[in-house]
Design a protein around this motif. Structure first.
Motif, PDB file in Angstrom:
ATOM      1  N   VAL A 223       0.845  -1.188   0.000  1.00 18.63           N
ATOM      2  CA  VAL A 223       0.000   0.000   0.000  1.00 18.63           C
ATOM      3  C   VAL A 223       0.886   1.245   0.000  1.00 18.63           C
ATOM      4  CG1 VAL A 223      -1.826   1.269   1.189  1.00 18.63           C
ATOM      5  CG2 VAL A 223      -1.789  -1.239   1.284  1.00 18.63           C
ATOM      6  N   PHE A 224       0.509   2.220  -0.823  1.00 22.44           N
ATOM      7  CA  PHE A 224       1.156   3.527  -0.835  1.00 22.44           C
ATOM      8  C   PHE A 224       0.162   4.533  -0.256  1.00 22.44           C
ATOM      9  CE2 PHE A 224       2.301   7.380  -3.652  1.00 22.44           C
ATOM     10  CZ  PHE A 224       3.202   7.874  -2.722  1.00 22.44           C
ATOM     11  N   VAL A 225       0.517   5.127   0.882  1.00 23.81           N
ATOM     12  CA  VAL A 225      -0.328   6.099   1.572  1.00 23.81           C
ATOM     13  C   VAL A 225       0.242   7.492   1.309  1.00 23.81           C
ATOM     14  CG1 VAL A 225      -1.246   6.835   3.795  1.00 23.81           C
ATOM     15  CG2 VAL A 225      -0.861   4.399   3.348  1.00 23.81           C
ATOM     16  N   ALA A 226      -0.625   8.425   0.904  1.00 24.76           N
ATOM     17  CA  ALA A 226      -0.148   9.760   0.554  1.00 24.76           C
ATOM     18  C   ALA A 226      -1.147  10.823   0.995  1.00 24.76           C
ATOM     19  CB  ALA A 226       0.088   9.859  -0.948  1.00 24.76           C
ATOM     20  N   ASN A 227      -0.624  12.023   1.285  1.00 28.82           N
ATOM     21  CA  ASN A 227      -1.483  13.133   1.689  1.00 28.82           C
ATOM     22  C   ASN A 227      -0.712  14.437   1.536  1.00 28.82           C
ATOM     23  OD1 ASN A 227      -3.679  14.539   2.674  1.00 28.82           O
ATOM     24  ND2 ASN A 227      -3.809  13.427   4.607  1.00 28.82           N
ATOM     25  N   GLY A 228      -1.449  15.549   1.638  1.00 29.23           N
ATOM     26  CA  GLY A 228      -0.819  16.851   1.712  1.00 29.23           C
ATOM     27  C   GLY A 228      -0.524  17.209   3.151  1.00 29.23           C
ATOM     28  N   ASP A 229       0.451  18.062   3.366  1.00 30.61           N
ATOM     29  CA  ASP A 229       0.881  18.361   4.735  1.00 30.61           C
ATOM     30  C   ASP A 229      -0.085  19.264   5.497  1.00 30.61           C
ATOM     31  OD1 ASP A 229       1.367  20.765   3.448  1.00 30.61           O
ATOM     32  OD2 ASP A 229       3.447  20.961   4.123  1.00 30.61           O
ATOM     33  N   SER A 230      -1.059  19.880   4.799  1.00 26.18           N
ATOM     34  CA  SER A 230      -1.999  20.770   5.491  1.00 26.18           C
ATOM     35  C   SER A 230      -3.446  20.433   5.129  1.00 26.18           C
ATOM     36  CB  SER A 230      -1.692  22.236   5.152  1.00 26.18           C
ATOM     37  OG  SER A 230      -1.752  22.467   3.753  1.00 26.18           O
ATOM     38  N   ASP A 231      -3.729  19.156   4.948  1.00 27.12           N
ATOM     39  CA  ASP A 231      -5.088  18.719   4.622  1.00 27.12           C
ATOM     40  C   ASP A 231      -6.013  18.988   5.810  1.00 27.12           C
ATOM     41  OD1 ASP A 231      -7.431  17.456   3.884  1.00 27.12           O
ATOM     42  OD2 ASP A 231      -6.502  15.540   3.379  1.00 27.12           O
ATOM     43  N   PRO A 232      -7.055  19.850   5.651  1.00 30.75           N
ATOM     44  CA  PRO A 232      -7.954  20.116   6.769  1.00 30.75           C
ATOM     45  C   PRO A 232      -9.101  19.106   6.871  1.00 30.75           C
ATOM     46  CG  PRO A 232      -8.563  21.504   4.929  1.00 30.75           C
ATOM     47  CD  PRO A 232      -7.366  20.688   4.482  1.00 30.75           C
ATOM     48  N   MET A 233      -9.277  18.303   5.853  1.00 25.98           N
ATOM     49  CA  MET A 233     -10.409  17.381   5.786  1.00 25.98           C
ATOM     50  C   MET A 233     -10.071  16.040   6.426  1.00 25.98           C
ATOM     51  SD  MET A 233     -12.630  16.747   2.352  1.00 25.98           S
ATOM     52  CE  MET A 233     -14.402  16.526   2.448  1.00 25.98           C
ATOM     53  N   ILE A 253       4.217  12.433   2.367  1.00 23.67           N
ATOM     54  CA  ILE A 253       3.440  13.635   2.627  1.00 23.67           C
ATOM     55  C   ILE A 253       3.986  14.748   1.730  1.00 23.67           C
ATOM     56  CG2 ILE A 253       2.664  15.290   4.343  1.00 23.67           C
ATOM     57  CD1 ILE A 253       1.649  12.451   4.838  1.00 23.67           C
ATOM     58  N   TYR A 254       3.126  15.331   0.912  1.00 20.31           N
ATOM     59  CA  TYR A 254       3.551  16.330  -0.075  1.00 20.31           C
ATOM     60  C   TYR A 254       3.497  17.727   0.550  1.00 20.31           C
ATOM     61  CZ  TYR A 254       3.163  12.555  -3.459  1.00 20.31           C
ATOM     62  OH  TYR A 254       3.338  11.374  -4.135  1.00 20.31           O
ATOM     63  N   PRO A 255       4.520  18.550   0.321  1.00 21.25           N
ATOM     64  CA  PRO A 255       4.606  19.854   0.989  1.00 21.25           C
ATOM     65  C   PRO A 255       3.680  20.905   0.382  1.00 21.25           C
ATOM     66  CG  PRO A 255       6.440  19.574  -0.530  1.00 21.25           C
ATOM     67  CD  PRO A 255       5.689  18.267  -0.521  1.00 21.25           C
ATOM     68  N   ASP A 256       3.323  21.878   1.215  1.00 20.47           N
ATOM     69  CA  ASP A 256       2.499  23.011   0.776  1.00 20.47           C
ATOM     70  C   ASP A 256       1.292  22.522  -0.014  1.00 20.47           C
ATOM     71  OD1 ASP A 256       1.664  25.619   0.407  1.00 20.47           O
ATOM     72  OD2 ASP A 256       2.940  25.946  -1.338  1.00 20.47           O
ATOM     73  N   ALA A 257       0.575  21.534   0.546  1.00 19.49           N
ATOM     74  CA  ALA A 257      -0.547  20.921  -0.160  1.00 19.49           C
ATOM     75  C   ALA A 257      -1.627  20.532   0.836  1.00 19.49           C
ATOM     76  CB  ALA A 257      -0.072  19.684  -0.931  1.00 19.49           C
ATOM     77  N   ALA A 258      -2.851  20.440   0.345  1.00 16.11           N
ATOM     78  CA  ALA A 258      -3.987  20.107   1.208  1.00 16.11           C
ATOM     79  C   ALA A 258      -4.677  18.853   0.678  1.00 16.11           C
ATOM     80  CB  ALA A 258      -4.934  21.296   1.307  1.00 16.11           C
ATOM     81  N   HIS A 259      -6.003  18.795   0.777  1.00 15.95           N
ATOM     82  CA  HIS A 259      -6.739  17.575   0.422  1.00 15.95           C
ATOM     83  C   HIS A 259      -6.526  17.181  -1.031  1.00 15.95           C
ATOM     84  CE1 HIS A 259      -9.677  14.597   1.646  1.00 15.95           C
ATOM     85  NE2 HIS A 259     -10.401  14.841   0.571  1.00 15.95           N
ATOM     86  N   GLY A 260      -6.405  18.157  -1.900  1.00 15.63           N
ATOM     87  CA  GLY A 260      -6.233  17.873  -3.325  1.00 15.63           C
ATOM     88  C   GLY A 260      -4.780  17.836  -3.763  1.00 15.63           C
TER      89      GLY A 260
END
Length: 279
Positions: A223-233, A253-260
């Protein structure tokens, strides 16, 4: 290769009586996309899908009751997973990779548990495990932004992209691609019934239950788990929790990024997904 923004919508009838709307682009091993809350076929970023389709067949679909698919949207994630399996069976797919985004990531986890022999590898974007404390419904400002009777472009951008200059520019560029690239053959908008049922499913998924976390031991696929570092959702801490509980997982975790984040960093994310799937 035809771009996703130019691909026509197809229909397939499943054994459960549902006619599923779907689009497919590329060729090779199938990668099935599972969509976010209130999203339909038109809400995938065509730039991301085109990147993913460089070396494989990418399939996006509307689950039961969503968009142009018939039926009534169920209000639990396990039921959504079983409906997705019905769609995959209708296409005659014996083995697939899954990419689940947000609510779709919940469905992907259930598919891997319900039909493990169907799933090769799993990508979970903006994801959380079932039963995690703090996931019992979204923060009021989040559901207020994306859960109203009339979808709000401003609300969408505020949740899916950070408020930094880079994030705002990336959000506008992604919105232009998602909502402007296709000029004809649009999907049916998602209904209020779908919104209500999907949020019920999200809320049930998040009922605190420590024992539910142990179910993840049943997902033995990589499994590859990924997200943005400032996801509010779905906060990044849930991605770390998820990756730590899965038997075979890696996380980014991708920098300067949110849910999308996957739309904002579509080239980088697609390259990471391809490397993971090809490993």
């Amino acid at each position: 290769m035809t771009s996703y923004s130019m691909t026509q919508t197809l229909k397939v009838s499943a054994a459960n009586g549902v006619d599923y709307a779907y689009r497919t682009v590329g060729s090779g091993a199938p990668l099935v996309l599972l969509q976010h809350f209130r999203g339909n076929l038109d809400n995938w970023d065509p730039a991301l899908v085109d990147e993913l389709a460089q070396g494989r067949r990418v399939i996006a679909f509307d689950n039961t009751g969503v968009g142009a698919s018939t039926g009534r949207t169920p209000n639990t994630v396990p039921a959504m997973a079983d409906d997705a399996i019905e769609f995959l069976d209708a296409l005659g797919l014996d083995r697939v990779d899954l990419l689940g985004f947000s609510l779709g990531s919940f469905v992907a986890q259930e598919i891997a548990l319900h039909r493990p022999d169907l799933v090769n590898r799993v990508v979970l974007a903006s994801a959380a495990p079932r039963g995690a404390a703090g996931m019992h419904g979204w923060h009021p400002h989040v559901i207020g932004a994306v859960g109203g009777r009339e979808p709000s472009p401003t609300g969408y951008l505020s949740v899916f992209f950070p408020s930094t200059p880079t994030g705002l520019a990336a959000g506008q560029a992604a919105a232009d691609r998602i909502f402007g690239a296709r000029t004809e053959g649009h999907d049916e908008p998602t209904s209020w019934q779908t919104r209500q049922a999907q949020y019920d499913a999200v809320t049930q998924w998040g009922i605190p239950d420590h024992a539910k976390l142990q179910r993840l031991q049943g997902i033995t696929q990589p499994v590859f788990v990924a997200n943005g570092d400032s996801d509010p959702m779905i906060l990044p801490r849930y991605s770390h929790l998820l990756a730590g509980l899965l038997p075979d997982a890696q996380i980014k975790i991708y920098p300067d990024a949110a849910h999308g984040f996957l739309f904002q960093h579509h080239k980088e994310f697609a390259a990471d997904v391809e490397a993971f799937l090809a490993a």
